[in-house]
Design an enzyme around this catalytic site. Structure first.
Site, PDB file in Angstrom:
ATOM      1  N   ASP A 108       0.825  -1.201   0.000  1.00  0.00           N
ATOM      2  CA  ASP A 108       0.000   0.000   0.000  1.00  0.00           C
ATOM      3  C   ASP A 108       0.861   1.253   0.000  1.00  0.00           C
ATOM      4  O   ASP A 108       1.912   1.303   0.647  1.00  0.00           O
ATOM      5  CB  ASP A 108      -0.899  -0.020   1.249  1.00  0.00           C
ATOM      6  CG  ASP A 108      -1.754   1.221   1.367  1.00  0.00           C
ATOM      7  OD1 ASP A 108      -2.684   1.371   0.559  1.00  0.00           O
ATOM      8  OD2 ASP A 108      -1.486   2.048   2.265  1.00  0.00           O
ATOM      9  N   GLU A 131       1.156  -0.572  -5.151  1.00  0.00           N
ATOM     10  CA  GLU A 131       0.166   0.471  -5.409  1.00  0.00           C
ATOM     11  C   GLU A 131       0.965   1.771  -5.552  1.00  0.00           C
ATOM     12  O   GLU A 131       1.302   2.424  -4.565  1.00  0.00           O
ATOM     13  CB  GLU A 131      -0.845   0.586  -4.268  1.00  0.00           C
ATOM     14  CG  GLU A 131      -1.958   1.568  -4.590  1.00  0.00           C
ATOM     15  CD  GLU A 131      -2.429   2.384  -3.403  1.00  0.00           C
ATOM     16  OE1 GLU A 131      -3.426   3.094  -3.542  1.00  0.00           O
ATOM     17  OE2 GLU A 131      -1.789   2.347  -2.337  1.00  0.00           O
TER      18      GLU A 131
END
Length: 743
Positions: free
Chosen positions: A420, A473
């Site tokens: 993330d 990401e």
């Protein structure tokens, strides 16, 4: 009467025999006071048994005791209260024997206990060296709470890193949450504190009491705990896995493959709101059955690491090594992953190394000083997310993170991690104004320490776990995100294509009559499609916080919305890149997602929503059996437009092929995002002959209008759109059709 205390200030009580038992090793009173007050860094040098003057001096810290006896093979020896709740006596033997401590309290019951202070350290010098160097790849085997048997004694070894602490105590059920009885010892200059406590086992609750440099006692959960209490409770728990895996065949196959050359259609799931109230065990039945029905190759679980606030969706972590206890114990998660593997479904876990939660009982200022977080507020505080940023340059913190990634891959058999917020790690000026960030050593905005961490992470993960993948990401133009580390890249297996996601959702949000003006929003991704290895994500971030569901983004009546969703998935599943779809979108969830309630499963009682699910299931099936769509994903020769400029018709057509251009492996995708069908539409094709219509998202079984080509078209010689053959076809309204050459 027991010797009581208040905040470590023990009453002196009486001493035996001229202030000291005859033959006992003398200890200055100020040292005894430090032990009792928890301010001594090595209580084992005082407590426990120590040979002295022909006998063994035993000291025991039991501040609330009425009487203390040492029991060993030679009999019972009564101890006398020496000072500050410390009891002392001499065993008439030359070496320390196996002994137990019998304690009498005001309850009148004799409690027989083993003595933690008669055991050697459970953390080796090699463990400490590797940790200090940031190279302990199995850190969870050295720190945290580890059940073990020493000789014939079973208990739990506790070890925690707190280098700025003046002292550390263990608080647990075994000592009535009175940490005074269990001061821990510091192991050299490592900053690691350790204690083996006999009798503590599976399921026990515990915390650490840490004396900061400022003299304040802090209560903290264990950063390396493998289990935690269910929120809002905050204690750590002892856990040793007894799970027997059944996925060996899956792991053997995985090790022989590379994800880039395998099918990957990902179903993103938030466990708490997929269906409410399910345990890991129940999810192992219901989630596995649903994913098998829909045909996804992988499940991606939004963070299952322990987090206190459900509304954070798991992205503000407090327990990096502990699965979310809301759904059960760690072996429950193992069962879920195992069952997915046995159903031939891979598992990707969301992982959050870029920032961590601010809860005062967790990692924040863990030992009273910035420890896990960067002490520089321009690097250590995340403005946008209101959380701390790890100190990526500190060896032990880097080790904590890299080992944590390996922990999920190895202890839980995860097939990959989706990392993330990579962009927030890479740039020192991320979400910061001028004057709010400091450049690196070369004057640049790149966070060099974070780059080194990510490179170490990916390289180490692939070396130790062949066949796994690490997904970024990452939303910027950082070069080489999926380039190997030995060629200067970050080493990720894939990168989320945020540009494709934004452009595609923007395109379908326009009324069909206006889409011709936005045609190249759908084609632009092919311009850079092989600059990285991409995942095409329609994720949770796009269906929350007022953005609406995929369905609600599309204008028009319900039929047009559902048809457009089916057409979009058909286009997406054939376009270069792996696919990711957030839960609920597979049956066209009507309302946007909220973590506080489960999906609108009742929609599957409606034929048109059931039709979307059926269409997606068939797309996944055709995708799996068509290697041209996935086997050579990193080769740009496997894709070419037939016509990417048919803006006036809102039509996109392209061909996918194998790297060797084998005619039999080719697939042609035609998508029509106009609200009307196109009959007699001339389509260029790679070769003559029969092409089977293997997907038509407008089919009646999907609640479509049924416009199609009777299952086949025939291409004849004649150049069109740069192709050597052509066919006149019918393209349904708001639909995607796939044609495959008949072998």
């Amino acid at each position: 009467m027991g010797v009581d205390s208040d905040d470590g200030d023990f009453s002196t009580g009486s001493r035996g025999g001229n202030g000291m038992t005859i033959g006992a090793a003398p200890i200055p009173d100020d040292v005894l006071a430090m032990i009792a007050e928890g301010r001594h860094g090595d209580p084992h040098v005082v407590l426990g048994g120590h040979p002295y003057d022909g006998g063994v001096t035993v000291r025991v810290l039991k501040p609330l005791a009425d009487a203390v006896v040492v029991r060993f093979s030679g009999g019972d020896v009564s101890l006398v209260h020496e000072a500050h709740g410390i009891w002392v006596g001499v065993l008439p033997v030359p070496e320390v024997p196996d002994y137990r401590v019998v304690v009498n309290y005001a309850d009148g019951v004799a409690h027989e206990l083993d003595d933690p202070y008669r055991f050697l350290p459970t953390v080796s010098d090699l463990d400490l060296y590797l940790f200090g160097e940031g190279r302990h790849e199995e850190l969870w085997r050295a720190l945290g709470a580890r059940t073990m048997t020493i000789g014939e004694v079973s208990g739990t070894a506790f070890a925690v890193w707190a280098p700025n602490a003046r002292a550390v105590r263990l608080k647990s059920e075994s000592n009535g949450w009175d940490g005074r009885e269990h001061p821990m010892r510091q192991l050299g200059t490592s900053g690691v504190w350790e204690l083996f406590v006999p009798g503590i086992g599976m399921g026990a609750h515990y915390k650490y009491a840490i004396l900061s440099a400022a003299g304040e006692w802090l209560e903290r959960a264990d950063p390396m705990a493998s289990w935690a209490e269910v929120p809002p409770a905050t204690a750590s728990r002892v856990h040793t896995s007894s799970y027997v895996w059944g996925d060996e065949a899956w792991l053997v196959r995985r090790a022989k493959k590379q994800a880039i050359h395998e099918p990957m259609s990902i179903y993103e799931v938030h466990l708490g709101s997929w269906r409410r109230g399910l345990s890991y065990e129940q999810l192992a039945d219901q989630l596995v059955a649903h994913v098998r029905e829909t045909g996804f190759t992988h499940v991606e679980l939004m963070p299952v690491m322990q987090h206190p606030f459900g509304g954070s969706w798991g992205y503000h972590v407090t327990g990096y090594y502990a699965p979310d206890s809301r759904f059960g114990d760690p072996d429950g998660l193992r069962l879920l992953i195992d069952r997915l593997h046995q159903a031939d479904i891979g598992v990707i876990l969301d992982w959050v190394p870029g920032h961590f939660a601010t809860d005062e009982w967790a990692l924040a200022r863990f030992d009273g000083e910035p420890l896990y977080e960067d002490p520089n507020p321009q690097r250590g505080w995340h403005k946008e997310w209101g959380s701390h940023i790890f100190n990526f340059g500190r060896h032990e913190v880097r080790n904590f993170l890299v080992a944590n990634a390996l922990h999920w891959l190895e202890e839980f058999h995860a097939d990959g991690l989706r990392v993330d917020g990579v962009a927030s790690m890479l740039y020192l000026d991320y979400s910061r104004e001028d004057g709010e960030w400091s450049p690196n050593a070369y004057g640049g905005r790149e966070n060099l320490e974070a780059v080194a961490l990510l490179q170490e992470l990916t390289a180490t993960a692939y070396r130790r776990n062949p066949g796994t993948t690490i997904i970024a990401e990452e939303s910027t133009a950082w070069p080489g995100v999926t380039k190997p580390t030995d060629h200067g890249g970050l080493g990720f297996g894939f990168k989320w294509n945020m540009g494709w996601m934004h452009d595609t959702l923007e395109y379908v949000s326009h009324d069909p009559i206006h889409r011709s003006y936005h045609h190249h929003e759908m084609t632009f991704a092919a311009m850079y499609g092989w600059s990285e290895n991409y995942v095409l994500p329609l994720s949770h971030d796009e269906v929350v916080h007022g953005k609406g569901s995929i369905l609600s983004k599309v204008p028009g009546d319900r039929w047009r919305q559902l048809a457009t969703a089916r057409a979009l998935y058909g286009f997406m599943w054939a376009f270069p890149g792996k696919q990711l779809l957030f839960m609920g979108s597979e049956f066209a969830q009507e309302s946007e997602w909220a973590e506080s309630r489960e999906l609108d499963w009742w929609l599957l009682d409606l034929p048109d929503h059931r039709g979307v699910l059926s269409a997606l299931s068939d797309l996944n099936a055709r995708y799996r059996e068509t290697p041209a769509l996935w086997a050579w994903e990193d080769d740009p020769r496997t894709f070419s437009w037939i016509d990417g400029d048919a803006a006036g018709h809102n039509v996109f057509s392209f061909v996918r092929r194998s790297s060797d251009s084998d005619d039999a492996s080719q697939l042609v995708c035609v998508s029509n995002f106009a609200a009307m069908p196109h009959h007699g539409f001339r389509l260029g094709l790679p070769h003559t002959g029969v092409w089977e219509e293997i997907v038509n998202t407008d089919a009646t079984q999907y609640a479509g209008s049924g416009v199609g080509n009777l299952g086949r078209i025939e291409a004849v010689a004649g150049e069109h759109n740069g192709q050597p053959a052509r066919a006149d076809i019918s393209i349904p309204p708001l639909a995607t059709v796939w044609f495959r050459a008949r072998g």
